[in-house]
Design an enzyme around this catalytic site. Structure first.
Site, PDB file in Angstrom:
ATOM      1  N   PHE A 155       0.727  -1.361  -0.181  1.00  0.00           N
ATOM      2  CA  PHE A 155       0.019  -0.081  -0.068  1.00  0.00           C
ATOM      3  C   PHE A 155       0.696   1.320  -0.030  1.00  0.00           C
ATOM      4  CE2 PHE A 155      -2.945   3.086   1.855  1.00  0.00           C
ATOM      5  CZ  PHE A 155      -3.962   2.799   1.006  1.00  0.00           C
ATOM      6  N   ARG A 168      -2.532  12.832   0.928  1.00  0.00           N
ATOM      7  CA  ARG A 168      -2.390  13.238  -0.298  1.00  0.00           C
ATOM      8  C   ARG A 168      -1.716  14.316  -0.593  1.00  0.00           C
ATOM      9  NH1 ARG A 168      -6.952  10.681  -2.742  1.00  0.00           N
ATOM     10  NH2 ARG A 168      -8.931  10.718  -1.614  1.00  0.00           N
TER      11      ARG A 168
HETATM   12  P1  IMP Z   1      -8.473  -1.182  -8.175  1.00  0.00           P
HETATM   13  O1  IMP Z   1      -9.826  -0.892  -8.644  1.00  0.00           O
HETATM   14  O2  IMP Z   1      -8.315  -2.474  -7.137  1.00  0.00           O
HETATM   15  O3  IMP Z   1      -7.572  -1.146  -9.411  1.00  0.00           O
HETATM   16  O4  IMP Z   1      -8.172   0.115  -7.341  1.00  0.00           O
HETATM   17  C1  IMP Z   1      -7.763   1.174  -7.759  1.00  0.00           C
HETATM   18  C2  IMP Z   1      -7.948   2.405  -6.824  1.00  0.00           C
HETATM   19  O5  IMP Z   1      -7.762   2.014  -5.323  1.00  0.00           O
HETATM   20  C3  IMP Z   1      -7.093   3.581  -7.092  1.00  0.00           C
HETATM   21  O6  IMP Z   1      -7.611   4.482  -7.912  1.00  0.00           O
HETATM   22  C4  IMP Z   1      -6.890   4.099  -5.753  1.00  0.00           C
HETATM   23  O7  IMP Z   1      -7.686   5.041  -5.546  1.00  0.00           O
HETATM   24  C5  IMP Z   1      -7.045   2.953  -4.886  1.00  0.00           C
HETATM   25  N1  IMP Z   1      -5.613   2.466  -4.364  1.00  0.00           N
HETATM   26  C6  IMP Z   1      -5.202   0.996  -4.966  1.00  0.00           C
HETATM   27  N2  IMP Z   1      -4.041   0.917  -4.710  1.00  0.00           N
HETATM   28  C7  IMP Z   1      -3.822   1.995  -3.530  1.00  0.00           C
HETATM   29  C8  IMP Z   1      -2.698   2.038  -2.677  1.00  0.00           C
HETATM   30  O8  IMP Z   1      -1.596   1.488  -2.835  1.00  0.00           O
HETATM   31  N3  IMP Z   1      -2.546   3.460  -2.134  1.00  0.00           N
HETATM   32  C9  IMP Z   1      -3.786   4.100  -2.063  1.00  0.00           C
HETATM   33  N4  IMP Z   1      -5.060   3.939  -2.874  1.00  0.00           N
HETATM   34  C10 IMP Z   1      -4.834   2.860  -3.460  1.00  0.00           C
HETATM   35 MG    MG Z   2      -8.589   6.602  -4.157  1.00  0.00          MG
END
Ligand code: IMP
Ligand code: MG
Length: 179
Positions: A155, A168
């Protein structure tokens, strides 16, 4: 600042702002080349992409139309598996080039599901530009045309990315330290 603590979690510096700048400049050059003669609609996914999108678009000097969209899928440190489109593009996108700007692709759920809703609206093309990607977590075969950096499955926060709305504002990217 090499370490920070948020709500009892420890994060360590992972990608510094100089490296982020180099990545963004490379992506900007690629995008500029891709869209010669076109005026794409750039979809900026709020909120995590704001610093990335702004730096990228200034650098690319791309003649484009900007649209903000808001999609949620993450809850704390994990993906919820479902997307919630809080703000969508309202205008007609038929026959237009679409460039989606995302902060990070994790499982791919967000972009996979959202892209399907866009395809129904018959754009000429849809391309994805993401700053970061965690290939080991990908669950859908999504086509990422422009990827800044592939990272391991940890993360991350900073440069727009948050942990429960913290982090952020950080100029560098930090990685969760697993204890
Ligand atoms: P996905 O739908 O699993 O591909 O996740 C995408 C969304 O999850 C991104 O737009 C981020 O907002 C959030 N996200 C995924 N991994 C992280 C991370 O390591 N840090 C913070 N936000 C994350
Ligand atoms: Mg996000």
């Amino acid at each position: 600042m090499n370490k920070i603590e948020i709500d009892g979690l420890h994060f360590i510096k992972y990608i510094d702002q100089k490296e982020i700048g180099q990545i963004v400049r490379r992506l900007a050059a690629d995008i500029k080349r891709e869209y010669v003669g076109s005026r794409p609609i750039v979809l900026i996914i709020l909120k995590g992409s704001i610093h990335f999108a702004s730096q990228l678009l200034l650098e690319a000097q791309l003649d484009s139309e900007l649209v903000f969209i808001k999609i949620n899928s993450y809850d704390g440190l994990d993906t919820s598996g479902k997307i919630n489109i809080e703000l969508d593009i309202a205008q007609n996108i038929e026959n237009r080039d679409i460039l989606i700007i995302e902060d990070i692709v994790d499982t791919g759920t967000t972009l996979h599901q959202y892209e399907m809703t866009l395809r129904d609206r018959k754009p000429k093309s849809i391309k994805i530009c993401t700053l970061l990607m965690k290939p080991s977590k990908l669950q859908y075969s999504i086509d990422v045309a422009f990827c800044g950096l592939e990272i391991e499955d940890k993360f991350v926060i900073g440069y727009g990315l948050d942990y429960n709305e913290h982090g952020r504002n950080l100029a560098d990217i930090y990685q969760l330290k697993q204890e």
